[in-house]
Design a protein around this motif. Structure first.
Motif, short mmCIF file in Angstrom:
data_model
loop_
_atom_site.label_atom_id
_atom_site.label_comp_id
_atom_site.label_asym_id
_atom_site.label_seq_id
_atom_site.Cartn_x
_atom_site.Cartn_y
_atom_site.Cartn_z
N THR A 90 0.84 -1.19 0.00
CA THR A 90 0.00 0.00 0.00
C THR A 90 0.88 1.24 0.00
OG1 THR A 90 -1.64 -1.20 1.29
CG2 THR A 90 -1.87 1.16 1.22
N THR A 149 -4.85 6.46 -1.70
CA THR A 149 -4.17 5.28 -1.18
C THR A 149 -4.34 4.19 -2.21
OG1 THR A 149 -4.62 5.93 1.10
CG2 THR A 149 -4.05 3.63 0.71
N SER A 171 0.41 5.67 0.05
CA SER A 171 -0.43 6.87 0.11
C SER A 171 0.37 8.03 -0.47
CB SER A 171 -0.84 7.17 1.54
OG SER A 171 -1.67 6.14 2.03
#
Length: 104
Positions: free
Chosen positions: A45, A86, A47
């Motif tokens: 992940t 994100t 962001s």
């Protein structure tokens, strides 16, 4: 003087004989090579902010300059340059495949 030399030499020989045993080693097998990073890493992940978004080519470029390939079923949640997002992604060879993109 001769009385001191014999005990000193004897102590030296006895003291260094243990080092000879400590120096023996058994050969070890070579270390295994690590697997490629793409096979180890699972979904990741990030962001960041959107640098560019192209729905026709299904790509999303973030501020770090990396272009993520979006799935064909991707629905635009209102992405535009400067939006904070994100991205859940996984590396597939040299490509970065995004599985989901959320605003915020």
């Amino acid at each position: 003087m001769r009385k001191i030399i014999v005990p000193v030499v004897l102590a030296f020989v006895v003291g260094t004989s243990g080092m000879a045993f400590a120096a023996t080693t058994t050969p070890m097998a070579p270390a295994a090579k690590p697997a490629a990073a793409a096979t180890i890493a699972g979904p990741q992940t990030i962001s960041s902010t959107v640098k560019a978004f192209d729905l026709k080519s299904h790509t999303l470029t973030l501020a770090n300059g990396v272009a993520y390939k979006l799935p064909a079923t991707f629905k635009d949640p209102g992405l535009k340059a400067g939006s904070k997002v994100t991205v859940k992604w996984q590396q597939n060879g040299k490509e970065y495949d995004a599985s989901s993109v959320t605003l915020g």
